[in-house]
Design a protein around this motif. Structure first.
Motif, PDB file in Angstrom:
ATOM      1  N   PRO A  19       0.817  -1.218   0.000  1.00  0.00           N
ATOM      2  CA  PRO A  19       0.000   0.000   0.000  1.00  0.00           C
ATOM      3  C   PRO A  19       0.855   1.275   0.000  1.00  0.00           C
ATOM      4  O   PRO A  19       2.008   1.258   0.439  1.00  0.00           O
ATOM      5  CB  PRO A  19      -0.814  -0.106   1.290  1.00  0.00           C
ATOM      6  N   LEU A  20       0.283   2.339  -0.516  1.00  0.00           N
ATOM      7  CA  LEU A  20       0.916   3.666  -0.468  1.00  0.00           C
ATOM      8  C   LEU A  20      -0.053   4.599   0.256  1.00  0.00           C
ATOM      9  O   LEU A  20      -1.209   4.727  -0.136  1.00  0.00           O
ATOM     10  CB  LEU A  20       1.179   4.196  -1.887  1.00  0.00           C
ATOM     11  N   THR A  21       0.460   5.227   1.319  1.00  0.00           N
ATOM     12  CA  THR A  21      -0.378   6.135   2.098  1.00  0.00           C
ATOM     13  C   THR A  21      -0.056   7.576   1.706  1.00  0.00           C
ATOM     14  O   THR A  21       1.103   7.973   1.715  1.00  0.00           O
ATOM     15  CB  THR A  21      -0.129   5.913   3.602  1.00  0.00           C
ATOM     16  N   THR A 100      -5.204   5.745   1.295  1.00  0.00           N
ATOM     17  CA  THR A 100      -4.312   4.598   1.163  1.00  0.00           C
ATOM     18  C   THR A 100      -4.637   3.876  -0.136  1.00  0.00           C
ATOM     19  O   THR A 100      -5.762   3.404  -0.335  1.00  0.00           O
ATOM     20  CB  THR A 100      -4.478   3.646   2.355  1.00  0.00           C
ATOM     21  N   LEU A 101      -3.630   3.847  -1.010  1.00  0.00           N
ATOM     22  CA  LEU A 101      -3.790   3.145  -2.287  1.00  0.00           C
ATOM     23  C   LEU A 101      -3.373   1.696  -2.112  1.00  0.00           C
ATOM     24  O   LEU A 101      -2.314   1.408  -1.530  1.00  0.00           O
ATOM     25  CB  LEU A 101      -2.924   3.811  -3.361  1.00  0.00           C
ATOM     26  N   THR A 102      -4.200   0.797  -2.605  1.00  0.00           N
ATOM     27  CA  THR A 102      -3.847  -0.618  -2.635  1.00  0.00           C
ATOM     28  C   THR A 102      -4.091  -1.122  -4.049  1.00  0.00           C
ATOM     29  O   THR A 102      -4.894  -0.542  -4.800  1.00  0.00           O
ATOM     30  CB  THR A 102      -4.695  -1.434  -1.643  1.00  0.00           C
ATOM     31  N   GLY A 103      -3.399  -2.195  -4.400  1.00  0.00           N
ATOM     32  CA  GLY A 103      -3.542  -2.712  -5.753  1.00  0.00           C
ATOM     33  C   GLY A 103      -3.439  -4.221  -5.782  1.00  0.00           C
ATOM     34  O   GLY A 103      -2.722  -4.823  -4.970  1.00  0.00           O
ATOM     35  N   THR A 104      -4.177  -4.814  -6.708  1.00  0.00           N
ATOM     36  CA  THR A 104      -4.144  -6.260  -6.896  1.00  0.00           C
ATOM     37  C   THR A 104      -3.999  -6.542  -8.385  1.00  0.00           C
ATOM     38  O   THR A 104      -4.743  -5.982  -9.201  1.00  0.00           O
ATOM     39  CB  THR A 104      -5.460  -6.906  -6.396  1.00  0.00           C
ATOM     40  N   VAL A 105      -3.027  -7.379  -8.709  1.00  0.00           N
ATOM     41  CA  VAL A 105      -2.875  -7.780 -10.106  1.00  0.00           C
ATOM     42  C   VAL A 105      -4.042  -8.702 -10.442  1.00  0.00           C
ATOM     43  O   VAL A 105      -4.289  -9.693  -9.745  1.00  0.00           O
ATOM     44  CB  VAL A 105      -1.535  -8.500 -10.327  1.00  0.00           C
ATOM     45  N   THR A 106      -4.792  -8.346 -11.482  1.00  0.00           N
ATOM     46  CA  THR A 106      -5.959  -9.169 -11.830  1.00  0.00           C
ATOM     47  C   THR A 106      -5.709 -10.013 -13.067  1.00  0.00           C
ATOM     48  O   THR A 106      -6.428 -10.981 -13.312  1.00  0.00           O
ATOM     49  CB  THR A 106      -7.197  -8.291 -12.094  1.00  0.00           C
ATOM     50  N   GLY A 119      -8.252   3.439  -3.856  1.00  0.00           N
ATOM     51  CA  GLY A 119      -7.729   4.445  -2.931  1.00  0.00           C
ATOM     52  C   GLY A 119      -8.815   4.746  -1.907  1.00  0.00           C
ATOM     53  O   GLY A 119      -9.854   5.293  -2.269  1.00  0.00           O
ATOM     54  N   ALA A 120      -8.569   4.356  -0.670  1.00  0.00           N
ATOM     55  CA  ALA A 120      -9.595   4.518   0.374  1.00  0.00           C
ATOM     56  C   ALA A 120      -9.208   5.668   1.299  1.00  0.00           C
ATOM     57  O   ALA A 120      -8.039   5.800   1.681  1.00  0.00           O
ATOM     58  CB  ALA A 120      -9.737   3.226   1.166  1.00  0.00           C
ATOM     59  N   ASN A 121     -10.191   6.488   1.651  1.00  0.00           N
ATOM     60  CA  ASN A 121      -9.962   7.537   2.649  1.00  0.00           C
ATOM     61  C   ASN A 121     -10.948   7.346   3.798  1.00  0.00           C
ATOM     62  O   ASN A 121     -11.635   6.314   3.867  1.00  0.00           O
ATOM     63  CB  ASN A 121     -10.058   8.927   2.001  1.00  0.00           C
ATOM     64  N   GLY A 122     -11.019   8.318   4.684  1.00  0.00           N
ATOM     65  CA  GLY A 122     -11.869   8.184   5.860  1.00  0.00           C
ATOM     66  C   GLY A 122     -13.352   8.103   5.535  1.00  0.00           C
ATOM     67  O   GLY A 122     -14.147   7.679   6.375  1.00  0.00           O
ATOM     68  N   LEU A 123     -13.733   8.511   4.329  1.00  0.00           N
ATOM     69  CA  LEU A 123     -15.153   8.505   3.954  1.00  0.00           C
ATOM     70  C   LEU A 123     -15.550   7.255   3.184  1.00  0.00           C
ATOM     71  O   LEU A 123     -16.733   6.955   3.053  1.00  0.00           O
ATOM     72  CB  LEU A 123     -15.463   9.734   3.087  1.00  0.00           C
TER      73      LEU A 123
END
Lengths: 141, 310
Positions: A19-21, A100-106, A119-123
């Motif tokens: 992840p990248l914050t 926070t960015l997360t990634g999955t190779v599909t 990319g998830a934030n507090g909302l």
């Protein structure tokens, strides 16, 4: 670029990127808007943003796009070439939040990988999307 | 409106050109690339040095109008947006961006672009307000060669009502010297201080008598009759929390502020309502009322009596 073993083997479907914050500061939002030549008031003027129904200024889509691109090339290295970036915005990035960015190779097809990015934030989910990236020869081997 | 009469007008713009032969305001250049990378925290060596390329995700940035606005947009684009603006859907937020990159952009490239309005959605209700999604597709060329495509979706919306907090009047400063006055207002009683030593009435409330110096006092309740002793009319600046002198809740004035001489002989400042601001005169008879500005604030005001107005 070794977190998931991409230095020793090519990416495989199911691989997760570290992840990248990204702290969402007012400065980042305004600097991103200016660097992308986007002078919509909602990206720099909190009072006008409120008149348009938003509690504060929020990050523009071009900055989000740039951060997603960086997230992918940070992981796969400078030889990786972005072919396609498709993103959808949801919850806005307001000052004081953290994304926070997360990634999955599909999918991996030859030298090309498709990565699902969130990319998830507090909302909630600020951005969801897919990135298609061509990988340098040594990363695929 | 259950039947959306606007939508067929909007849908007619599908397939029409949104910008033709647009030209990027700057050639692809290293300073803009560097500024972008600074913001993104992007240290990719591909974006610096002698073989520098622009970050592919910068694609749209090269087509932006910047502070001076877009050039090269078509009549169809402007008409569509004018229709939406005119119907109240004036705010805009981007929701989707799909880009494909065919050629890397390098410093010196001259950017040109054409775009078409692909779709306009039926009216949707969103968290921000009701609106229409407009999708455009743009071809971007570098020195004439197709370098990338950019599909972009925005929501043109009418900000939901009530998102903006209603403006509130400033709060009175209540302290131990004047708390009794505000307690009276809460009970719809206008209380005047009376010196317990010399019986002189005083207003506004003070800790001691201006005539004899005594700190002791009691109160008398004003009957509510008075006349305008003097007045001013507030034209500017307009404070949205203040209504016009007619007492309506809309608008910010002009409104009349009177110095009202009460029948008991003291004078106090208050809004003069019930008469246009420009009909207030010295000598206008008024009667006390209590005006609720919001759930926390009630104020004494003075209604002009009909026979004195005009």
């Amino acid at each position: 670029m070794s977190t998931n073993g991409t230095a020793t083997r090519g990416p495989r479907a199911g691989d997760e990127l570290p992840p990248l914050t990204v702290p969402i500061t007012r400065t980042l939002i305004v600097a991103g808007a200016i660097a992308s030549r986007d002078y919509q008031d909602v990206h720099h003027d909190a009072e006008l943003a409120r008149e348009k129904g938003s509690p504060d200024i929020f990050m523009n889509i071009l900055t989000t796009n740039g951060l997603v691109g960086r997230y992918i090339t940070d992981h796969f290295g400078p030889g990786a070439v972005l072919r396609r970036v498709a993103i959808r915005l949801g919850a806005p990035n307001h000052p004081g939040d953290t994304m926070t960015l997360t990634g999955t190779v599909t999918e991996v097809d030859g030298d090309t990988a498709v990565v699902r990015v969130v990319g998830a934030n507090g909302l909630g989910h600020h951005v969801t999307g897919t990135v298609t990236v061509a990988l340098p020869g040594e990363a695929v081997a | 409106m259950s039947e959306d009469e606007l939508y067929p007008l909007l849908k007619a713009y599908e397939g029409r050109s949104a910008s033709a032969s647009g030209i990027g305001k700057d050639l692809v250049n290293e300073p803009m690339i560097r500024h972008w990378c600074e913001v993104m925290g992007d240290r990719n060596p591909a974006y610096e040095g002698p073989d520098v390329i622009a970050p592919p995700t910068m694609l749209q940035a090269w087509t932006m109008g910047g502070l001076s606005g877009h050039t090269g947009r078509t009549g169809a684009h402007d008409e569509l947006f004018a229709l939406l603006d005119g119907a109240g859907f004036a705010a805009v937020v981007a929701t989707d961006c799909e880009q494909e990159y065919r050629l890397p952009l390098r410093p010196g490239h001259r950017i040109t672009f054409d775009s078409v309005i692909e779709t306009v959605s039926p009216r949707k209700t969103t968290r921000l307000g009701a609106g229409y999604f407009v999708t455009t597709r743009m071809d971007i060329r570098a020195d004439g060669e197709l370098a990338g495509t950019h599909r972009f979706r925005i929501l043109k919306y009418a900000p939901a009502a009530g998102m903006r907090p209603a403006p509130r009047r400033p709060r009175p400063v209540v302290n131990r010297d004047n708390a009794g006055f505000w307690e009276g207002v809460a009970q719809h009683r206008l209380l005047i201080q009376r010196c317990a030593s010399c019986a002189k009435l005083r207003f506004p409330w003070l800790p001691g008598c201006g005539a004899c110096g005594s700190p002791d006092w009691d109160t008398v309740e004003a009957e509510g009759e008075g006349t305008v002793y003097s007045y001013v009319v507030m034209h500017h600046p307009p404070f949205p929390a203040f209504a016009g002198s007619e007492g309506g809740r809309e608008g910010a004035g002009p409104y009349a502020v009177g110095l009202v001489e009460l029948a008991e002989g003291v004078r106090m400042v208050g809004n003069v309502i019930g008469v246009p601001y420009d009909k207030v005169r010295i000598g206008t008879p008024v009667r006390l009322e209590f005006f609720r500005a919001d759930e926390d604030l009630e104020l004494p005001v003075f209604r002009a009596l009909a026979e004195g107005a005009g």
